[in-house]
Design a protein around this motif. Structure first.
Motif, PDB file in Angstrom:
ATOM      1  N   ALA A 354      12.221  -4.639   4.699  1.00 30.44           N
ATOM      2  CA  ALA A 354      10.976  -5.454   5.284  1.00 30.44           C
ATOM      3  C   ALA A 354      10.832  -6.515   4.349  1.00 30.44           C
ATOM      4  CB  ALA A 354       9.635  -4.383   5.440  1.00 30.44           C
ATOM      5  N   TRP A 355      10.860  -6.314   3.144  1.00 33.52           N
ATOM      6  CA  TRP A 355      10.520  -7.460   2.334  1.00 33.52           C
ATOM      7  C   TRP A 355      11.741  -8.621   2.226  1.00 33.52           C
ATOM      8  CZ3 TRP A 355       6.755  -9.805   0.255  1.00 33.52           C
ATOM      9  CH2 TRP A 355       5.487  -9.213   0.036  1.00 33.52           C
ATOM     10  N   ALA A 356      13.070  -8.044   2.322  1.00 33.65           N
ATOM     11  CA  ALA A 356      14.213  -8.832   2.393  1.00 33.65           C
ATOM     12  C   ALA A 356      14.173  -9.505   3.575  1.00 33.65           C
ATOM     13  CB  ALA A 356      15.491  -8.072   2.193  1.00 33.65           C
ATOM     14  N   ALA A 357      13.661  -9.199   4.685  1.00 39.20           N
ATOM     15  CA  ALA A 357      13.743  -9.793   5.946  1.00 39.20           C
ATOM     16  C   ALA A 357      12.491 -10.883   5.722  1.00 39.20           C
ATOM     17  CB  ALA A 357      13.276  -8.824   7.066  1.00 39.20           C
ATOM     18  N   ARG A 358      11.562 -10.868   5.225  1.00 38.33           N
ATOM     19  CA  ARG A 358      10.585 -11.574   5.092  1.00 38.33           C
ATOM     20  C   ARG A 358      10.944 -12.990   4.385  1.00 38.33           C
ATOM     21  NH1 ARG A 358       4.758  -9.150   3.790  1.00 38.33           N
ATOM     22  NH2 ARG A 358       4.830  -7.864   5.432  1.00 38.33           N
ATOM     23  N   GLY A 359      11.665 -12.860   3.494  1.00 40.11           N
ATOM     24  CA  GLY A 359      12.299 -13.790   2.319  1.00 40.11           C
ATOM     25  C   GLY A 359      11.249 -14.177   1.329  1.00 40.11           C
ATOM     26  N   GLY A 360      11.146 -15.182   0.997  1.00 39.23           N
ATOM     27  CA  GLY A 360      10.162 -15.813  -0.287  1.00 39.23           C
ATOM     28  C   GLY A 360      10.172 -14.998  -1.644  1.00 39.23           C
ATOM     29  N   GLY A 361       9.578 -15.663  -2.524  1.00 43.97           N
ATOM     30  CA  GLY A 361       9.729 -15.374  -3.786  1.00 43.97           C
ATOM     31  C   GLY A 361       9.159 -14.209  -4.525  1.00 43.97           C
ATOM     32  N   GLY A 362       9.647 -13.878  -5.829  1.00 50.56           N
ATOM     33  CA  GLY A 362       9.243 -12.912  -6.700  1.00 50.56           C
ATOM     34  C   GLY A 362       8.009 -13.228  -7.162  1.00 50.56           C
ATOM     35  N   PRO A 363       7.131 -12.238  -7.839  1.00 52.85           N
ATOM     36  CA  PRO A 363       5.876 -12.483  -8.484  1.00 52.85           C
ATOM     37  C   PRO A 363       5.775 -13.397  -9.563  1.00 52.85           C
ATOM     38  CG  PRO A 363       6.583 -10.377  -9.062  1.00 52.85           C
ATOM     39  CD  PRO A 363       7.634 -10.747  -7.947  1.00 52.85           C
ATOM     40  N   GLU A 375       0.566  -4.946  -0.548  1.00 53.69           N
ATOM     41  CA  GLU A 375       1.292  -5.200   0.929  1.00 53.69           C
ATOM     42  C   GLU A 375       2.588  -4.212   0.914  1.00 53.69           C
ATOM     43  OE1 GLU A 375       0.407  -6.487   3.417  1.00 53.69           O
ATOM     44  OE2 GLU A 375       2.092  -6.989   4.569  1.00 53.69           O
ATOM     45  N   SER A 376       3.262  -3.832  -0.009  1.00 50.26           N
ATOM     46  CA  SER A 376       4.256  -3.014   0.208  1.00 50.26           C
ATOM     47  C   SER A 376       3.871  -1.465   0.508  1.00 50.26           C
ATOM     48  CB  SER A 376       5.192  -3.116  -1.234  1.00 50.26           C
ATOM     49  OG  SER A 376       5.687  -4.385  -1.488  1.00 50.26           O
ATOM     50  N   ARG A 377       2.633  -1.205  -0.287  1.00 59.36           N
ATOM     51  CA  ARG A 377       2.192   0.179   0.120  1.00 59.36           C
ATOM     52  C   ARG A 377       1.665   0.386   1.567  1.00 59.36           C
ATOM     53  NH1 ARG A 377       0.400   3.020  -4.699  1.00 59.36           N
ATOM     54  NH2 ARG A 377       1.667   1.771  -6.333  1.00 59.36           N
ATOM     55  N   ARG A 378       1.357  -0.787   2.017  1.00 53.27           N
ATOM     56  CA  ARG A 378       0.901  -0.749   3.311  1.00 53.27           C
ATOM     57  C   ARG A 378       2.127  -0.469   4.329  1.00 53.27           C
ATOM     58  NH1 ARG A 378       0.300  -3.705   7.685  1.00 53.27           N
ATOM     59  NH2 ARG A 378       1.547  -5.495   6.702  1.00 53.27           N
ATOM     60  N   ILE A 379       3.079  -1.442   3.944  1.00 53.11           N
ATOM     61  CA  ILE A 379       4.115  -0.937   4.784  1.00 53.11           C
ATOM     62  C   ILE A 379       4.964   0.395   4.597  1.00 53.11           C
ATOM     63  CG2 ILE A 379       6.743  -1.684   5.090  1.00 53.11           C
ATOM     64  CD1 ILE A 379       5.865  -4.675   4.040  1.00 53.11           C
ATOM     65  N   ALA A 380       4.829   0.955   3.413  1.00 54.18           N
ATOM     66  CA  ALA A 380       5.339   2.048   3.023  1.00 54.18           C
ATOM     67  C   ALA A 380       4.358   3.262   3.734  1.00 54.18           C
ATOM     68  CB  ALA A 380       5.199   2.517   1.624  1.00 54.18           C
ATOM     69  N   VAL A 381       3.216   3.064   3.859  1.00 58.29           N
ATOM     70  CA  VAL A 381       2.228   3.988   4.579  1.00 58.29           C
ATOM     71  C   VAL A 381       2.729   4.145   6.217  1.00 58.29           C
ATOM     72  CG1 VAL A 381      -0.113   4.425   5.215  1.00 58.29           C
ATOM     73  CG2 VAL A 381       0.470   4.045   2.730  1.00 58.29           C
ATOM     74  N   GLY A 382       3.213   2.776   6.715  1.00 55.35           N
ATOM     75  CA  GLY A 382       3.459   2.696   8.169  1.00 55.35           C
ATOM     76  C   GLY A 382       4.682   3.645   8.436  1.00 55.35           C
ATOM     77  N   LEU A 383       5.643   3.449   7.315  1.00 55.31           N
ATOM     78  CA  LEU A 383       7.030   3.978   7.692  1.00 55.31           C
ATOM     79  C   LEU A 383       6.743   5.482   7.560  1.00 55.31           C
ATOM     80  CD1 LEU A 383       9.270   1.688   5.436  1.00 55.31           C
ATOM     81  CD2 LEU A 383       9.238   1.882   7.890  1.00 55.31           C
ATOM     82  N   LEU A 384       6.004   5.791   6.638  1.00 56.77           N
ATOM     83  CA  LEU A 384       5.445   7.192   6.585  1.00 56.77           C
ATOM     84  C   LEU A 384       5.027   7.981   8.020  1.00 56.77           C
ATOM     85  CD1 LEU A 384       3.695   8.207   3.138  1.00 56.77           C
ATOM     86  CD2 LEU A 384       5.950   8.982   3.970  1.00 56.77           C
ATOM     87  N   SER A 385       3.981   7.216   8.214  1.00 58.82           N
ATOM     88  CA  SER A 385       3.346   8.030   9.516  1.00 58.82           C
ATOM     89  C   SER A 385       4.515   7.749  10.587  1.00 58.82           C
ATOM     90  CB  SER A 385       2.385   6.900   9.934  1.00 58.82           C
ATOM     91  OG  SER A 385       1.565   6.223   8.829  1.00 58.82           O
ATOM     92  N   ALA A 386       5.493   6.685  10.792  1.00 60.77           N
ATOM     93  CA  ALA A 386       6.406   6.783  11.541  1.00 60.77           C
ATOM     94  C   ALA A 386       7.403   8.094  11.329  1.00 60.77           C
ATOM     95  CB  ALA A 386       7.293   5.552  11.756  1.00 60.77           C
ATOM     96  N   ARG A 387       7.706   8.343  10.179  1.00 63.98           N
ATOM     97  CA  ARG A 387       8.629   9.467  10.173  1.00 63.98           C
ATOM     98  C   ARG A 387       8.110  11.056  10.290  1.00 63.98           C
ATOM     99  NH1 ARG A 387      12.850   7.729   7.712  1.00 63.98           N
ATOM    100  NH2 ARG A 387      13.849   9.865   7.563  1.00 63.98           N
ATOM    101  N   ARG A 388       6.692  11.043  10.497  1.00 63.84           N
ATOM    102  CA  ARG A 388       5.890  12.190  10.596  1.00 63.84           C
ATOM    103  C   ARG A 388       5.619  12.299  12.096  1.00 63.84           C
ATOM    104  NH1 ARG A 388       0.961  12.047   7.617  1.00 63.84           N
ATOM    105  NH2 ARG A 388       1.521  10.149   7.068  1.00 63.84           N
ATOM    106  N   SER A 389       5.828  11.145  12.861  1.00 61.77           N
ATOM    107  CA  SER A 389       5.389  11.430  14.288  1.00 61.77           C
ATOM    108  C   SER A 389       6.569  11.818  15.209  1.00 61.77           C
ATOM    109  CB  SER A 389       4.539  10.346  14.653  1.00 61.77           C
ATOM    110  OG  SER A 389       5.518   9.146  14.537  1.00 61.77           O
TER     111      SER A 389
END
Ligand SMILES: NC(=O)c1ccc[n+]([C@@H]2O[C@H](COP(=O)([O-])OP(=O)(O)OC[C@H]3O[C@@H](n4cnc5c(N)ncnc54)[C@H](OP(=O)(O)O)[C@@H]3O)[C@@H](O)[C@H]2O)c1
Length: 389
Positions: A354-363, A375-389
Motif C-alpha cells: 500500500a505504501w509502495a503504491a502511494r510513492g512519496g518519500g521517507g521520514p 497511518e501504516s497501523r491504520r492500513i494494517a488494522v484494515g488488512l487484519l479485519s479483511a483477513r478475519r472476515s
C-alpha cells in the motif's frame, strides 16, 4: 568516576538484565531515572533496588499505584507521556533504550542530549526512523552504542579495521523455535509455541519476531543505520547455538567474529562499561563443553518476513517504517490468537505494498516517522479485519 544512568524499559527483559549489571558494579553507577509501561509495582521495585531518583510509568492511570509502592522511599515519580519524557531528559551520562517497539521512539529521541551516550537495545527506533534518528544523534554529539547482541559483536569486531575495507557484515540468527519445522506445521503454530525461544529469554514481541525471523530482518535494517554499510554487504547466517553473534568479513579474506554465551548482560555490560570493561556476573563461554558450532543458510520460503524486511531495506523511504508498524500490529493480533502465523507476513506485505503504491518519500524527522507509523497501523488494522472476515 560514577556514571549516571537512566533505564527506559526498566521492567522488561533488557531492563532486568541491565539492573543485574548495574547492581554488580555499584561503585561505577548511580541511577537517575527508571521508566516502565504498565507494571507500576514492578517499576517501583526496580526503582528501589537501583536507588533511582525518579520513576515514570507511561500509564497515566497508574500514578496512584506507583506513589503507593514508593511511599517513604524518597523516590520521586510521575505517570503519563510527559513524565516518561521528563525521565528521559533528566541529567544522565548514559541512557539505556530498552522500551519495546515504536513506543520507545519518542522517549529515546528525548533522551538524546549533547555529549550523552545512548545504549540502544530498541531496534524499532532505527527501523522506523533510522536516517532521521542517526542524523539527530550526529548533530547533537550523542554516541549511539549498539546493545543488540549481534550489533554489539559487530561493533567490537569492526574495531579491527576500516569500514571501507568491509566486504560483508554477517548477523547470525538462532533460527527460532521453528527452524526445523516444515511449512505446514509452522502454518498451524500457536503463539505459545512461537513464544518458546530455544536459546534466548526475551520479551513477547521480540520472541515472536524471532519465530518469524522478522527480528533478523529488523536487525539488517538496524545494522545499515548503525554501521553505514549498504544492503549488499549485509548478510544473515543461521547458527542455532547462538555463540557467534556477528562476523566481519574483510576485503583481504580475514574474518573477525564476536562470540559469547547467549546472555544479554554481556552486550549490556560492554555498553555500560564504555571505555572500561566490567566484570561479567554470569557463566563464561566454554567452547570445549559446547563442542560443535553449526551454521546454515536462512530459508526465505518458510520465513517470508526475512525476505519482506530485505525488500524494505532495499526500497528505503517510508517502507521500513510501514513494515515495522504493520509487524507490531500483526504480532499483537497473533499473540492474542486473532490471526495465524503466516498472516503476520501477509499483513506486513499488504501494508508495504500500500505504501509502495502511494510513492512519496521517507521520514525526514522522527515526527514524520511517527506519522507514517500511525497511518501504516491504520492500513494494517484494515488488512487484519479483511483477513478475519
Ligand atoms: N530481550 C532481549 O533479549 C533483547 C535483545 C536485543 C534487543 N532487544 C530489544 O530491546 C527492546 C526491549 O525488549 P524486551 O525483550 O526487553 O521487551 P519486554 O520484556 O517486553 O519489555 C518492554 C519494556 O518496555 C516497557 N514499555 C512498553 N510500552 C511502553 C511505553 N509505551 N512507554 C514506556 N515503557 C513501555 C515495558 O514496561 P511494562 O512491562 O511495565 O509494561 C517494559 O519495561 C526491544 O526493542 C527489543 O527488540 C531485546
Amino acid at each position: 568516576m560514577t556514571r549516571r544512568v537512566t533505564v527506559l524499559g526498566a521492567t522488561g527483559s533488557i531492563g532486568r538484565s541491565t539492573a543485574e549489571v548495574l547492581r554488580a558494579a555499584p561503585e561505577r553507577f548511580a541511577v537517575e531515572a527508571v521508566v516502565g509501561g504498565r507494571d507500576a509495582v514492578g517499576l517501583a521495585r526496580v526503582a528501589i533496588e537501583l536507588r533511582a531518583s525518579f520513576a515514570a510509568t507511561a500509564d497515566a492511570s497508574a500514578l496512584g499505584a506507583l506513589r503507593e509502592a514508593l511511599a517513604g522511599t524518597g523516590i520521586a515519580c510521575g505517570a503519563g507521556d510527559a513524565a516518561v519524557l521528563e525521565a528521559a531528559e533528566r541529567e544522565a551520562d548514559i541512557v539505556v533504550a530498552g522500551i519495546a517497539g515504536v513506543a520507545g521512539l519518542a522517549p529515546t529521541r528525548a533522551a538524546m542530549k549533547p555529549g550523552r551516550s545512548l545504549a540502544l537495545a530498541n531496534k524499532e527506533c532505527l527501523v522506523s526512523a533510522g536516517e532521521a534518528f542517526m542524523a539527530d544523534a550526529r548533530r547533537l554529539g550523542v554516541a549511539v552504542l549498539p546493545m543488540d547482541s549481534e550489533h554489539n559483536a559487530l561493533w567490537q569486531a569492526l574495531q579491527a579495521g576500516r569500514t571501507e575495507d568491509v566486504s560483508a557484515l554477517v548477523l547470525t540468527a538462532s533460527g527460532g523455535p521453528f527452524r526445523t519445522w516444515p511449512r505446514e506445521r509452522i502454518a498451524a503454530a500457536t503463539a505459545r509455541e512461537a513464544l518458546r525461544h530455544p536459546v534466548w529469554s526475551m520479551g513477547a514481541k521480540i520472541s515472536i519476531d524471532s519465530a518469524t525471523m522478522m527480528n533478523k530482518g529488523l536487525e539488517l535494517i538496524e545494522a545499515r543505520h548503525l554501521f553505514d554499510v549498504g544492503p549488499e554487504r549485509l548478510e544473515v547466517l543461521v547458527h542455532p547455538q547462538s555463540i557467534v553473534h556477528g562476523l566481519v568479513q574483510w576485503r583481504d579474506g580475514s574474518v573477525t567474529a564476536g562470540l559469547g554465551v547467549a546472555d544479554m548482560k554481556i552486550p549490556i555490560a560492554h555498553c555500560l562499561g564504555e571505555s572500561g570493561r566490567l566484570d561479567f556476573p554470569g557463566t563464561r563461554l566454554d567452547l570445549a563443553a559446547i563442542g560443535a558450532l553449526t551454521f546454515e543458510a536462512p530459508d526465505a520460503e518458510r520465513f517470508p518476513c526475512l525476505r519482506l524486511a530485505r525488500e524494505a531495506l532495499a526500497a528505503g523511504g517510508a517502507i521500513p517504517t510501514a513494515l515495522n508498524a504493520a509487524n507490531e500490529i500483526a504480532v499483537d493480533a497473533f499473540v492474542n490468537g486473532r490471526i495465524g502465523f503466516y498472516d503476520i507476513a501477509a499483513v506486513v506485505a499488504g501494508t508495504c505494498e500500500a505504501w509502495a503504491a502511494r510513492g512519496g518519500g521517507g521520514p525526514q524527522t522522527v515526527a514524520d516517522a511517527l506519522a507514517i507509523d500511525h497511518e501504516s497501523r491504520r492500513i494494517a488494522v484494515g488488512l487484519l479485519s479483511a483477513r478475519r472476515s
